[in-house]
Scaffold this active site. Structure first.
Site, PDB file in Angstrom:
ATOM      1  N   GLU A 111      13.604  -2.800   4.991  1.00  0.00           N
ATOM      2  CA  GLU A 111      13.101  -2.333   6.289  1.00  0.00           C
ATOM      3  C   GLU A 111      12.262  -3.425   6.963  1.00  0.00           C
ATOM      4  OE1 GLU A 111       9.178  -0.728   7.617  1.00  0.00           O
ATOM      5  OE2 GLU A 111       9.914   0.669   6.104  1.00  0.00           O
ATOM      6  N   HIS A 112      11.404  -4.096   6.193  1.00  0.00           N
ATOM      7  CA  HIS A 112      10.588  -5.178   6.748  1.00  0.00           C
ATOM      8  C   HIS A 112      11.449  -6.372   7.159  1.00  0.00           C
ATOM      9  CE1 HIS A 112       6.186  -4.312   5.769  1.00  0.00           C
ATOM     10  NE2 HIS A 112       6.824  -3.196   5.489  1.00  0.00           N
ATOM     11  N   HIS A 122      12.186  -0.396   1.039  1.00  0.00           N
ATOM     12  CA  HIS A 122      11.041  -0.699   1.897  1.00  0.00           C
ATOM     13  C   HIS A 122      11.051  -2.182   2.282  1.00  0.00           C
ATOM     14  CE1 HIS A 122       6.370  -0.939   2.261  1.00  0.00           C
ATOM     15  NE2 HIS A 122       6.924  -0.779   3.439  1.00  0.00           N
ATOM     16  N   GLU A 182       0.315  -4.659   1.119  1.00  0.00           N
ATOM     17  CA  GLU A 182       0.437  -3.244   1.471  1.00  0.00           C
ATOM     18  C   GLU A 182       0.451  -2.379   0.217  1.00  0.00           C
ATOM     19  OE1 GLU A 182       3.582  -0.431   3.928  1.00  0.00           O
ATOM     20  OE2 GLU A 182       3.489  -2.576   4.356  1.00  0.00           O
TER      21      GLU A 182
END
Length: 797
Positions: free
Chosen positions: A56-57, A53, A134
């Site tokens: 991905e950022h 994750h 998040e």
């Protein structure tokens, strides 16, 4: 009706292993793309949860040939388009929807950021804080906690039992070992042979494939081993019965299945379609007759190869009914295993799926095409195997939720107040029930549908485009129920739930909103179905009711506020039924006319009046630790020159707002800025959700941001100004696609504006100067009407 979307999508496999798939939507104006990398959070090193994750950022933060301010995100935002990404268990998706002519530069930037990222150390430190915020929001989300609790029942070691969002403690960016793991993961998985690109747009499919191939063929052939991390067994269950301390009491069943097959997707589609069907004879209808629940919601939490984990939610079921629910579901599966009607049900489901695909946006269609069709014989074989597993119950998980305090469960990545429940001593007795497969929907079969006659209506029809595509039908009517708008909306949604499911199953997208002025409904889908479906749904919305409805489940805080935003800008009260259609043929228009007692021409609503208040602050109390705020600034005047200048100002500010409040200040991860219409009122909308700042602080940051922009606006040269203007022009042209044209016309109707209004704004936009932009900025700062919807109170200062 020609179902273009039902045709197989052309496919090309390149020499380097990349897979390309494309489909034409002749009526579309945008291109939707979905690039899937076949690796996700279950493929990351177990020592660093959240690494996939995190990567991905990071990919959006600069690449070899494009800095972050020239990369994909900035490029797409400058053109008013959309881009996003998501990391799942076994894949990572990067998606865009952009004007058709931008496909090539978008793909070039996308490939550069995926294959040649900078992975700058300073950017990693900043982005880790974004992921931590998040993570905090996701860890408090009610649905996420239920999903995670169901994962604890699986066999020890399976990664579905871990919460892999990533936070400060797991993303050790200062560590050399972490950096090696990050780069190794990228090198192993972000290769051509692990990529599948799907494209949907107005161009012929072969042309779309040619554009993609010219860029993808330059990627090198895969090197090294890119195998997935070995998948551990889901079964046997280690905790078949669990109790989770939770704010919303309820019963949830998990279904864990492990079969020797390649792909369960098509079989799961048929199973979930059947589970949801409220028609007589089905599981949901039977559970209602047995008074075990009111609604059933089923979804796939995990699916890879022959493994899957399902979640079944039963509305209004109590802990005392859990054993009976479990027994009923098992008996239903046992009775329907091998039923001779399954092949017909499969065909019916496939026809419904083709209708849904026909009505999807280019981006939604591109996502759907990532999962190609499967052989029917394999689908039915695997479906019967799924039913057999469900009937045996060896992978069935019972999760009870309630308010009793529980000890913390040793879960990976998230603390859960959870404990096991003892086994059930004896099977629950349940009355016998004649389970059967629901029959075909009359709407799909073309059969006559009984309907009520609608009252006097004001209607307007616009022809569709030559290329076809889905049609749109808008309705607005008075509320007959008593209470506040939220209670009325919840009641209408509950009353119409079964019918709306039938419509959505057949490709009719329903959106219902209720305000004090009345309800509004938009229907989008196959033109041939919209009149008959309206004849079923609209009378439900017009009829008086007094039954209580359960409050809607709370979602992401910012989305909750956005749903309530229309309360800041009320329309005149609806006194009769009003409708507007785009894309209906003569026969469908005649059908609508026959449904109404009388029909007259639809007249525009009066323009929205301006308020004289300085700051109109509305507080909406919401659970959770995050804060969120929406600031809506209506236009100070209704002339086209003012609107053109404010639209241009919104176009300039949206990228700067994202960069300042998310990138530099790191206030939150969910935010929005730009020109927006709320009911009949137009203006600029700024929105932010933050885990580190109260609502009053968010407002102060937004106001400070707006005050700081004069110098940057004054520094814009003619080239930059022209670029922003050019990006706005397409949205102000009369849309060609039926759905986009319908939305334009309906918003103009609500605002009391003529159809030529957007063209006039477009003409005014081309003549705008930098002085006009600066004047718009001054109007914004000195406006006498700022409207705020927030999760907290304003500052006392």
């Amino acid at each position: 009706m020609t179902l273009h979307a039902a045709l197989p999508a052309p496919v090309r496999r390149l020499a380097n292993g990349a897979l390309l798939r494309a489909q034409q939507q002749p009526w579309a104006q945008q291109v939707g793309l979905c690039l899937r990398v076949a690796a996700g959070s279950h493929d990351e090193p177990p020592a660093y949860p959240g690494l996939a994750h995190f990567l991905e950022h990071l990919l959006f933060l600069g690449s070899r040939n494009h800095s972050s301010d020239q990369g994909l995100m900035a490029f797409v935002q400058r053109h008013g388009a959309m881009v996003n990404a998501s990391t799942q268990a076994r894949h990572t998706d990067f998606v865009c929807e952009v004007p058709a002519e931008l496909l090539q530069p978008v793909l070039r930037r996308l490939l550069d950021m995926l294959c040649q990222p900078l992975l700058d150390s300073e950017a990693q430190l900043r982005e880790r804080e974004v992921l931590h915020a998040e993570y905090q929001a996701r860890s408090q989300d009610a649905d996420s906690r239920i999903d995670h609790a169901l994962g604890q029942a699986l066999a020890a070691g399976h990664r579905c039992g871990a919460f892999l969002a990533g936070d400060r403690s797991t993303l050790a960016v200062e560590s050399a070992e972490f950096q090696r793991a990050l780069r190794a993961y990228h090198q192993r998985h972000y290769q051509a042979g692990r990529m599948c690109l799907t494209l949907v747009g107005p161009q012929p499919a072969e042309q779309l494939l040619d554009i993609a191939e010219a860029l993808f063929e330059a990627l090198p052939v895969d090197e090294g081993d890119a195998c997935h991390v070995p998948t551990l067994d889901l079964l046997p269950l280690r905790a078949p019965r669990l109790y989770l301390q939770h704010s919303r009491p309820g019963i949830h069943l998990g279904v864990a299945v492990q079969l020797q097959t390649r792909n369960l997707r098509a079989s799961l589609d048929v199973l979930l379609d059947t589970l949801h069907d409220p028609a007589p004879g089905g599981l949901l209808a039977g559970l209602r007759e047995l008074q075990l629940c009111r609604q059933l919601q089923a979804r796939v939490l995990y699916q890879h190869a022959g493994q899957c984990l399902l979640r079944l939610d039963f509305t209004a079921a109590s802990a005392e009914q859990s054993a009976a629910l479990r027994a009923a579901v098992q008996r239903w599966a046992a009775q329907l295993q091998g039923d001779a009607a399954w092949p017909q049900r499969l065909q019916h489901q496939q026809r419904a799926a083709a209708l849904r695909l026909f009505g999807l946006s280019p981006l939604a269609a591109a996502r759907a095409l990532q999962s190609p069709a499967q052989d029917d014989s394999h689908t039915l074989r695997d479906l019967n195997s799924l039913l057999a597993c469900l009937a045996r119950g060896d992978g069935l998980i019972e999760l009870q939720c309630g308010e009793q305090a529980q000890p913390l469960w040793p879960a990976i990545g998230l603390d859960l107040p959870l404990q096991t429940l003892p086994p059930v001593s004896s099977p629950a007795p349940i009355p016998s029930h004649p389970w059967r497969l629901p029959g075909n929907d009359p709407l799909l079969c073309g059969a006559a549908v009984a309907s009520a006659v609608l009252p006097l209506a004001a209607l307007r029809h616009h022809p569709g485009q030559a290329e076809g595509g889905p049609a749109a039908l808008y309705w607005r009517g008075p509320c007959s129920g008593a209470g506040d708008s939220a209670a009325i909306e919840a009641g209408l949604l509950a009353r119409s739930a079964d019918l709306r499911w039938r419509g959505e199953r057949l490709g009719i997208t329903c959106q219902l909103n209720v305000q004090a002025a009345g309800w509004s409904l938009s229907l989008r889908g196959p033109a041939s179905l919209l009149p008959a479906f309206s004849a079923l749904l609209v009378p439900l919305l017009l009829a008086a009711f007094d039954q209580p409805a359960e409050p809607a489940a709370q979602g992401m805080l910012l989305r909750v506020l956005l749903q309530r935003l229309p309360q800041l800008c009320e329309l005149p009260r609806a006194s009769r039924l009003e409708g507007l259609s785009v894309g209906l043929g003569a026969s469908e228009q005649a059908q609508l006319a026959e449904l109404c007692v009388a029909v007259e021409a639809l007249a525009d609503l009066p323009s929205a009046p301006c308020s004289e208040t300085r700051i109109d602050w509305h507080q909406v109390a919401q659970p959770g630790t995050d804060a969120a705020l929406l600031l809506f600034c209506p236009l100070p005047a209704g002339d086209v020159c003012t609107e053109a200048a404010w639209r241009l100002l919104g176009q300039v500010l949206q990228g700067r707002f994202y960069q300042r409040l998310r990138g530099e200040l790191q206030l939150g991860y969910a935010l929005f800025a730009g020109f927006h219409q709320v009911e009949g009122c137009r203006g600029l909308l700024f929105a932010l959700q933050s885990p580190v700042c109260e609502a009053a602080g968010i407002f102060d940051h937004i106001r400070a941001f707006l005050r700081e922009q004069w110098q940057a606006l004054a520094a814009l040269d003619d080239t930059a100004l022209s670029r922003y203007r050019d990006a706005l022009l397409p949205a102000l042209s009369p849309a060609k696609a039926n759905l986009a044209r319908a939305e334009q016309l309906w918003q103009l109707h609500l605002a009391g504006l003529p159809e030529v209004h957007l063209q006039r704004v477009q003409q005014a936009l081309t003549a705008l100067t930098q002085n006009d932009l600066l004047q718009a900025h001054e109007q914004l700062l000195s406006a006498s009407d700022w409207r705020v919807l927030a999760s907290g109170a304003p500052s006392l200062a």
